[in-house]
Design a protein around this motif. Structure first.
Motif, PDB file in Angstrom:
ATOM      1  N   ARG A   1      14.607  55.302  51.442  1.00 24.51           N
ATOM      2  CA  ARG A   1      14.177  56.359  50.531  1.00 24.51           C
ATOM      3  C   ARG A   1      14.417  57.704  51.210  1.00 24.51           C
ATOM      4  O   ARG A   1      14.200  57.851  52.409  1.00 24.51           O
ATOM      5  N   VAL A   2      14.880  58.681  50.444  1.00 26.54           N
ATOM      6  CA  VAL A   2      15.188  60.007  50.990  1.00 26.54           C
ATOM      7  C   VAL A   2      14.180  61.015  50.461  1.00 26.54           C
ATOM      8  O   VAL A   2      13.886  61.053  49.270  1.00 26.54           O
ATOM      9  N   ASN A   3      13.674  61.827  51.381  1.00 24.33           N
ATOM     10  CA  ASN A   3      12.714  62.874  51.021  1.00 24.33           C
ATOM     11  C   ASN A   3      13.164  64.178  51.681  1.00 24.33           C
ATOM     12  O   ASN A   3      13.466  64.200  52.872  1.00 24.33           O
ATOM     13  N   ILE A   4      13.233  65.242  50.905  1.00 22.16           N
ATOM     14  CA  ILE A   4      13.702  66.535  51.429  1.00 22.16           C
ATOM     15  C   ILE A   4      12.524  67.483  51.571  1.00 22.16           C
ATOM     16  O   ILE A   4      11.769  67.697  50.625  1.00 22.16           O
ATOM     17  N   ARG A   5      12.371  68.038  52.786  1.00 23.80           N
ATOM     18  CA  ARG A   5      11.255  68.929  53.093  1.00 23.80           C
ATOM     19  C   ARG A   5      11.746  70.283  53.570  1.00 23.80           C
ATOM     20  O   ARG A   5      12.884  70.419  54.013  1.00 23.80           O
TER      21      ARG A   5
ATOM     22  N   GLU B   1      12.810  77.283  64.080  1.00 22.97           N
ATOM     23  CA  GLU B   1      13.216  78.671  63.844  1.00 22.97           C
ATOM     24  C   GLU B   1      14.434  78.587  62.924  1.00 22.97           C
ATOM     25  O   GLU B   1      15.580  78.655  63.346  1.00 22.97           O
ATOM     26  N   ALA B   2      14.145  78.429  61.639  1.00 16.99           N
ATOM     27  CA  ALA B   2      15.163  78.038  60.678  1.00 16.99           C
ATOM     28  C   ALA B   2      15.440  79.166  59.690  1.00 16.99           C
ATOM     29  O   ALA B   2      14.861  80.247  59.765  1.00 16.99           O
ATOM     30  N   ARG B   3      16.314  78.881  58.765  1.00 18.76           N
ATOM     31  CA  ARG B   3      16.666  79.808  57.702  1.00 18.76           C
ATOM     32  C   ARG B   3      15.963  79.404  56.402  1.00 18.76           C
ATOM     33  O   ARG B   3      15.523  78.257  56.269  1.00 18.76           O
ATOM     34  N   PRO B   4      15.891  80.304  55.421  1.00 22.04           N
ATOM     35  CA  PRO B   4      15.295  79.921  54.133  1.00 22.04           C
ATOM     36  C   PRO B   4      16.037  78.755  53.473  1.00 22.04           C
ATOM     37  O   PRO B   4      15.456  77.996  52.707  1.00 22.04           O
ATOM     38  N   GLU B   5      17.341  78.614  53.801  1.00 24.27           N
ATOM     39  CA  GLU B   5      18.154  77.572  53.175  1.00 24.27           C
ATOM     40  C   GLU B   5      18.120  76.241  53.940  1.00 24.27           C
ATOM     41  O   GLU B   5      18.777  75.287  53.542  1.00 24.27           O
ATOM     42  N   THR B   6      17.359  76.177  55.025  1.00 25.16           N
ATOM     43  CA  THR B   6      17.319  74.963  55.850  1.00 25.16           C
ATOM     44  C   THR B   6      16.473  73.885  55.183  1.00 25.16           C
ATOM     45  O   THR B   6      15.416  74.160  54.614  1.00 25.16           O
ATOM     46  N   GLU B   7      16.944  72.642  55.290  1.00 26.24           N
ATOM     47  CA  GLU B   7      16.181  71.495  54.778  1.00 26.24           C
ATOM     48  C   GLU B   7      16.105  70.409  55.847  1.00 26.24           C
ATOM     49  O   GLU B   7      17.049  70.196  56.609  1.00 26.24           O
ATOM     50  N   PHE B   8      14.956  69.741  55.894  1.00 25.26           N
ATOM     51  CA  PHE B   8      14.762  68.551  56.716  1.00 25.26           C
ATOM     52  C   PHE B   8      14.834  67.353  55.779  1.00 25.26           C
ATOM     53  O   PHE B   8      13.990  67.210  54.893  1.00 25.26           O
ATOM     54  N   VAL B   9      15.841  66.513  55.976  1.00 21.95           N
ATOM     55  CA  VAL B   9      16.047  65.356  55.108  1.00 21.95           C
ATOM     56  C   VAL B   9      15.514  64.113  55.824  1.00 21.95           C
ATOM     57  O   VAL B   9      16.031  63.731  56.882  1.00 21.95           O
ATOM     58  N   GLU B  10      14.490  63.510  55.254  1.00 21.12           N
ATOM     59  CA  GLU B  10      13.870  62.321  55.846  1.00 21.12           C
ATOM     60  C   GLU B  10      14.484  61.059  55.240  1.00 21.12           C
ATOM     61  O   GLU B  10      14.689  60.978  54.021  1.00 21.12           O
TER      62      GLU B  10
ATOM     63  N   LEU C   1      13.497  57.106  55.015  1.00 24.26           N
ATOM     64  CA  LEU C   1      12.321  56.261  55.234  1.00 24.26           C
ATOM     65  C   LEU C   1      12.548  54.844  54.721  1.00 24.26           C
ATOM     66  O   LEU C   1      13.172  54.638  53.668  1.00 24.26           O
ATOM     67  N   ALA C   2      12.021  53.867  55.468  1.00 27.48           N
ATOM     68  CA  ALA C   2      11.954  52.479  55.023  1.00 27.48           C
ATOM     69  C   ALA C   2      10.482  52.216  54.713  1.00 27.48           C
ATOM     70  O   ALA C   2       9.676  52.095  55.639  1.00 27.48           O
ATOM     71  N   GLY C   3      10.147  52.187  53.443  1.00 28.31           N
ATOM     72  CA  GLY C   3       8.733  52.180  53.081  1.00 28.31           C
ATOM     73  C   GLY C   3       8.105  53.491  53.494  1.00 28.31           C
ATOM     74  O   GLY C   3       8.560  54.558  53.098  1.00 28.31           O
ATOM     75  N   GLU C   4       7.126  53.423  54.379  1.00 27.37           N
ATOM     76  CA  GLU C   4       6.502  54.648  54.907  1.00 27.37           C
ATOM     77  C   GLU C   4       6.952  54.949  56.329  1.00 27.37           C
ATOM     78  O   GLU C   4       6.511  55.928  56.931  1.00 27.37           O
ATOM     79  N   GLU C   5       7.840  54.108  56.878  1.00 28.10           N
ATOM     80  CA  GLU C   5       8.310  54.310  58.253  1.00 28.10           C
ATOM     81  C   GLU C   5       9.444  55.328  58.272  1.00 28.10           C
ATOM     82  O   GLU C   5      10.456  55.163  57.587  1.00 28.10           O
ATOM     83  N   LEU C   6       9.279  56.359  59.080  1.00 35.21           N
ATOM     84  CA  LEU C   6      10.303  57.388  59.220  1.00 35.21           C
ATOM     85  C   LEU C   6      11.359  56.904  60.211  1.00 35.21           C
ATOM     86  O   LEU C   6      11.064  56.706  61.386  1.00 35.21           O
ATOM     87  N   LEU C   7      12.604  56.747  59.730  1.00 35.55           N
ATOM     88  CA  LEU C   7      13.671  56.234  60.584  1.00 35.55           C
ATOM     89  C   LEU C   7      14.605  57.319  61.090  1.00 35.55           C
ATOM     90  O   LEU C   7      15.173  57.198  62.174  1.00 35.55           O
ATOM     91  N   ALA C   8      14.804  58.366  60.295  1.00 35.84           N
ATOM     92  CA  ALA C   8      15.760  59.404  60.698  1.00 35.84           C
ATOM     93  C   ALA C   8      15.443  60.708  59.985  1.00 35.84           C
ATOM     94  O   ALA C   8      14.837  60.710  58.910  1.00 35.84           O
ATOM     95  N   VAL C   9      15.870  61.807  60.611  1.00 36.09           N
ATOM     96  CA  VAL C   9      15.769  63.134  60.005  1.00 36.09           C
ATOM     97  C   VAL C   9      17.082  63.859  60.237  1.00 36.09           C
ATOM     98  O   VAL C   9      17.569  63.932  61.370  1.00 36.09           O
ATOM     99  N   ALA C  10      17.660  64.373  59.169  1.00 42.34           N
ATOM    100  CA  ALA C  10      18.857  65.217  59.263  1.00 42.34           C
ATOM    101  C   ALA C  10      18.466  66.637  58.905  1.00 42.34           C
ATOM    102  O   ALA C  10      17.889  66.868  57.841  1.00 42.34           O
TER     103      ALA C  10
END
Length: 239
Positions: free
Chosen positions: A98-102, A141-150, A152-161
């Motif tokens: 599952r992908v979640n964008i923060r 220390e990011a830009r307004p256009e920066t996104e953290f893409v999570e 997840l396998a279920g609720e387990e966080l496997l990677a962040v781009a």
């Protein structure tokens, strides 16, 4: 989009003294930075990316070494990208994720994963040992256009781009992941997802940073075809 070249020409740039190269043993490197006191707007950032600059926190930089031109900016023209057989298998292997964008803000789960990643994958590099201040300076220390893409396998966080949006695409800033899930090839999958995301947003390019001949850690970038390289100020396609 038409960029104002004069904006780049009016910026102030600083060059570091020669220092040991982080990528090629026995080489000396020089890095050019944009004046960090200047606020870089979206248009200027897009133009800097187009001209081979990268972002680390609030610093915009590119290598400019007198005796070496090994660091070559690369990007993927996403509309023309085609999955290889191995890449198709990696996509299939990760179809449960599952992908979640923060937004770019502190999350203790992100830092814990980042810490694990540096300790397990880059204990021999400049970023070891990882620290909270390093994580904040580099990625928060990011830009307004920066996104953290999570990912997840279920609720387990496997990677962040961590990605930036620019006028003509996406810029892949950094990816960190759980190295205990080696079969998933999470680093590759994160790039493939970003290619699809750029296509979905109808922007032409995914900027991957620098490819360096002879550097094993950077060799993976030529696995994405077609690929374009910035050579003598012109983007040229390969493969």
């Amino acid at each position: 989009m038409i960029f104002a070249v004069t904006k780049l020409q009016s910026l102030v740039y600083f060059a570091t003294p020669e220092h040991e190269c982080s990528y090629l043993e026995g080489r000396l490197a020089t890095t050019v930075f944009v004046d960090p006191t200047v606020e870089i707007d979206f248009e200027t950032y897009s133009r800097l990316s187009l001209n081979g600059f990268r972002r680390s926190g609030n610093h915009y930089y590119k290598p400019k070494c007198e005796a070496c031109s090994a660091c070559i900016p690369v990007r993927i023209p996403v509309a023309h990208f085609r999955l290889s057989k191995s890449q198709k298998r990696i996509v299939s292997r990760n179809k449960d994720l599952r992908v979640n964008i923060r937004k770019a803000e502190y999350n203790p789960r992100h830092f814990a994963l980042y810490e694990h990643y540096i300790n397990s994958k880059h204990a021999d590099g400049d970023m070891y040992p990882p620290s909270l201040s390093q994580f904040e300076n580099f990625l928060l220390e990011a830009r307004p256009e920066t996104e953290f893409v999570e990912f997840l396998a279920g609720e387990e966080l496997l990677a962040v781009a961590v990605i930036d949006h620019t006028a003509d695409g996406l810029s892949a800033i950094y990816t960190f992941y759980d190295s205990r899930h080696a079969r998933r090839s999470l680093g590759v999958f994160a790039v493939l997802w970003q290619i699809a995301y750029a296509n979905e947003r109808n922007v032409p390019y995914l900027y991957l940073g620098y490819w360096i001949r002879g550097c094993q850690k950077m060799s993976y970038k030529t696995n994405y075809r077609p690929l374009e390289m910035l050579v003598h100020g012109r983007w040229l396609g390969i493969g």
